[in-house]
Design a protein around this motif. Structure first.
Motif, mmCIF file in Angstrom:
data_model
loop_
_atom_site.group_PDB
_atom_site.id
_atom_site.type_symbol
_atom_site.label_atom_id
_atom_site.label_comp_id
_atom_site.label_asym_id
_atom_site.label_seq_id
_atom_site.Cartn_x
_atom_site.Cartn_y
_atom_site.Cartn_z
ATOM 1 N N SER A 62 21.544 47.172 25.019
ATOM 2 C CA SER A 62 22.612 46.678 25.897
ATOM 3 C C SER A 62 22.034 45.904 27.080
ATOM 4 C CB SER A 62 23.443 47.864 26.398
ATOM 5 O OG SER A 62 24.392 47.456 27.345
ATOM 6 N N THR A 63 20.973 46.426 27.674
ATOM 7 C CA THR A 63 20.338 45.747 28.809
ATOM 8 C C THR A 63 19.747 44.409 28.380
ATOM 9 O OG1 THR A 63 19.811 47.888 29.803
ATOM 10 C CG2 THR A 63 18.601 45.967 30.616
ATOM 11 N N GLU A 64 19.095 44.386 27.219
ATOM 12 C CA GLU A 64 18.504 43.139 26.731
ATOM 13 C C GLU A 64 19.580 42.101 26.447
ATOM 14 O OE1 GLU A 64 16.246 44.324 23.358
ATOM 15 O OE2 GLU A 64 14.509 44.987 24.541
ATOM 16 N N LEU A 65 20.706 42.529 25.888
ATOM 17 C CA LEU A 65 21.789 41.578 25.606
ATOM 18 C C LEU A 65 22.374 41.004 26.887
ATOM 19 C CD1 LEU A 65 23.684 43.336 22.673
ATOM 20 C CD2 LEU A 65 22.513 41.137 22.582
ATOM 21 N N VAL B 53 25.809 34.226 36.702
ATOM 22 C CA VAL B 53 26.667 35.419 36.626
ATOM 23 C C VAL B 53 26.383 36.302 37.835
ATOM 24 C CG1 VAL B 53 27.331 37.411 35.253
ATOM 25 C CG2 VAL B 53 26.596 35.306 34.111
ATOM 26 N N PRO B 54 27.383 36.590 38.679
ATOM 27 C CA PRO B 54 27.154 37.450 39.851
ATOM 28 C C PRO B 54 26.738 38.861 39.432
ATOM 29 C CG PRO B 54 29.237 36.261 40.034
ATOM 30 C CD PRO B 54 28.753 36.078 38.628
ATOM 31 N N ARG B 55 26.225 39.589 40.396
ATOM 32 C CA ARG B 55 25.835 40.969 40.133
ATOM 33 C C ARG B 55 27.033 41.801 39.721
ATOM 34 N NH1 ARG B 55 21.466 43.115 44.633
ATOM 35 N NH2 ARG B 55 19.732 41.738 44.025
ATOM 36 N N GLY B 56 26.765 42.740 38.871
ATOM 37 C CA GLY B 56 27.821 43.625 38.400
ATOM 38 C C GLY B 56 27.486 44.163 37.032
ATOM 39 N N ALA B 57 28.005 45.338 36.730
ATOM 40 C CA ALA B 57 27.743 45.963 35.435
ATOM 41 C C ALA B 57 29.068 46.347 34.795
ATOM 42 C CB ALA B 57 26.850 47.194 35.609
ATOM 43 N N GLY B 58 29.004 46.625 33.495
ATOM 44 C CA GLY B 58 30.193 47.090 32.790
ATOM 45 C C GLY B 58 31.288 46.045 32.747
ATOM 46 N N ARG B 59 32.515 46.465 33.071
ATOM 47 C CA ARG B 59 33.665 45.566 33.001
ATOM 48 C C ARG B 59 33.554 44.414 34.009
ATOM 49 N NH1 ARG B 59 38.701 49.886 32.485
ATOM 50 N NH2 ARG B 59 38.066 50.800 30.475
ATOM 51 N N VAL B 60 32.898 44.679 35.123
ATOM 52 C CA VAL B 60 32.727 43.620 36.127
ATOM 53 C C VAL B 60 31.876 42.496 35.549
ATOM 54 C CG1 VAL B 60 31.787 43.095 38.404
ATOM 55 C CG2 VAL B 60 32.971 45.262 38.020
ATOM 56 N N PHE B 61 30.784 42.863 34.862
ATOM 57 C CA PHE B 61 29.916 41.868 34.234
ATOM 58 C C PHE B 61 30.691 41.066 33.192
ATOM 59 C CE2 PHE B 61 27.266 41.012 30.450
ATOM 60 C CZ PHE B 61 26.405 40.055 30.988
ATOM 61 N N GLU B 62 31.457 41.745 32.359
ATOM 62 C CA GLU B 62 32.220 41.063 31.320
ATOM 63 C C GLU B 62 33.252 40.114 31.928
ATOM 64 O OE1 GLU B 62 34.934 42.066 27.338
ATOM 65 O OE2 GLU B 62 34.171 43.695 28.613
ATOM 66 N N ALA B 63 33.927 40.560 32.994
ATOM 67 C CA ALA B 63 34.930 39.710 33.638
ATOM 68 C C ALA B 63 34.289 38.456 34.226
ATOM 69 C CB ALA B 63 35.656 40.499 34.731
ATOM 70 N N HIS B 64 33.120 38.596 34.829
ATOM 71 C CA HIS B 64 32.427 37.436 35.394
ATOM 72 C C HIS B 64 32.066 36.431 34.296
ATOM 73 C CE1 HIS B 64 32.398 38.893 39.390
ATOM 74 N NE2 HIS B 64 31.438 39.804 39.245
ATOM 75 N N GLY C 181 29.643 50.686 24.251
ATOM 76 C CA GLY C 181 30.590 51.745 23.909
ATOM 77 C C GLY C 181 29.950 52.847 23.088
ATOM 78 N N ARG C 182 29.082 52.460 22.137
ATOM 79 C CA ARG C 182 28.389 53.466 21.329
ATOM 80 C C ARG C 182 27.425 54.286 22.188
ATOM 81 N NH1 ARG C 182 32.025 52.250 18.847
ATOM 82 N NH2 ARG C 182 32.176 51.459 16.710
ATOM 83 N N ALA C 183 26.776 53.641 23.154
ATOM 84 C CA ALA C 183 25.887 54.378 24.060
ATOM 85 C C ALA C 183 26.680 55.376 24.894
ATOM 86 C CB ALA C 183 25.138 53.402 24.961
ATOM 87 N N ALA C 184 27.890 54.996 25.287
ATOM 88 C CA ALA C 184 28.737 55.912 26.062
ATOM 89 C C ALA C 184 29.131 57.123 25.225
ATOM 90 C CB ALA C 184 29.978 55.173 26.553
#
Length: 341
Positions: free
Chosen positions: A136-139, A154-165, A192-195
């Motif tokens: 996930s991190t590599e992608l 792409v601004p900083r952010g993870a999860g849904r924030v990253f996807e929205a950006h 999602g699988r990692a979660a």
């Protein structure tokens, strides 16, 4: 008469050598199936005293299956065996099996403690989760790097924030979107699988008394606690808690020859994954004020003298000792007395 068997295991075939009174009395090959091997050993070495094979991908399966079949199986350190097997003029599977049989006959080997299937299942869960997190991190890094080429930062952010950006930046870039969006969908699926595996780990830690005990240490979470308990299994297997640090490769190497005698870097042998998790926990202890304890005070004093990395390694080693002691005694972490261990 006692007989000694050496097994050179590979994925398809296993070379077998049987020795008695210092001589080879039989050797051959068998498909790498513990049931077939057990039957062959009973036929050609009915008085087998030791059946030796090296550590490898199949060693856990082989050890438990052969032991269940009544075979006196012994798994030995492959690095230790290699030093002896390299003495042979020609390296062949048959010669390796014969060399292992000789090691079994003279008792010149280092036996390895083979973990149970439950512990291996836990280790597999941790390993799978870490692999998905890595992917996930590599992608996400790949997506950021590709978009930078076209001036899209792409601004900083993870999860849904990253996807929205990412989706916002690709809104009017149809050509680039056809390339990036499949990567983004894959990233979301892997995340999602990692979660899901994260939830399994947390659930397992909540139902485990040893994990709950270890998680009383600041900086030790469900992953580190679960990994440590799975690696240690039975705390009584270690004569002293100090031995755990060396077992995990956190003790310094020593070289002595004549007048030369010095300590080097840590050996880095043992479980690389667990050693990394302990180092991360030590980093948390040294950098977070919420992890205040005598252990942290000791580590900070050490950092002033030897630097951050060496201090973190020393705290990692002390953490391993403390965690093993806690598993043996059943006592929770004492922030005021931890540095005395």
């Amino acid at each position: 008469m006692d007989q000694y068997v050496g097994l050179d295991v590979s994925l398809k075939e296993t070379a077998v050598s049987v020795r008695q009174d210092g001589k080879r009395i039989w050797r051959g090959k068998c498909p790498s199936d513990p049931k077939l091997l057990a039957a062959m050993i009973c036929k050609h070495a009915p008085e087998a005293k030791r059946v030796v094979f090296e550590t490898g991908p199949l060693s856990v399966w082989f050890y438990h299956a052969l032991t269940a079949a009544g075979v006196p199986a012994i798994c030995i350190d492959a690095r230790h065996a290699k030093a002896a097997l390299d003495m042979a003029a020609n390296k062949t599977d048959a010669n390796d099996a014969d060399g292992l049989a000789q090691l079994a006959e003279v008792s010149f080997y280092r036996e390895v403690r083979v973990k149970g299937f439950d512990s291996m299942l836990t280790r597999t869960l941790v390993g799978a989760r870490m692999q998905l997190v890595k992917i996930s991190t590599e992608l996400s890094n790949q997506i950021r790097g590709l978009m930078k080429t076209f001036g899209l930062i792409v601004p900083r952010g993870a999860g849904r924030v990253f996807e929205a950006h990412v989706r916002r930046l690709l809104a009017d870039k149809d050509g680039l979107a056809r390339i990036i969006l499949p990567l983004l969908e894959t990233w979301r699926s892997v995340r999602g699988r990692a979660a899901e595996l994260d939830r399994q780990l947390v659930a397992a830690a909540r139902t485990s008394a040893p994990c709950q005990l270890l998680m009383s240490i600041p900086g030790i979470g469900a992953i580190t606690a679960t990994s440590f308990t799975a690696a240690i299994e039975d705390p009584e297997d270690f004569r002293t808690s100090r031995a755990v640090g060396a077992w995990l490769g956190l003790a310094p190497r020593r070289y002595q020859s004549g007048e030369v005698d010095y300590d080097g870097h840590i050996s880095r042998r043992g479980d690389n994954r667990l050693r990394g998790l302990l180092f991360e926990a030590a980093t948390v202890i040294l950098t977070r004020t919420a992890a205040d304890s005598r252990l942290r005070t000791w580590g900070l004093n050490l950092r002033e003298r030897v630097g951050f990395k060496r201090a973190a390694v020393a705290v990692s080693r002390k953490l391993a000792v403390i965690m093993h002691t806690m598993l043996k005694t059943g006592e929770r972490f004492d922030r005021a007395a931890s540095a005395a261990v």
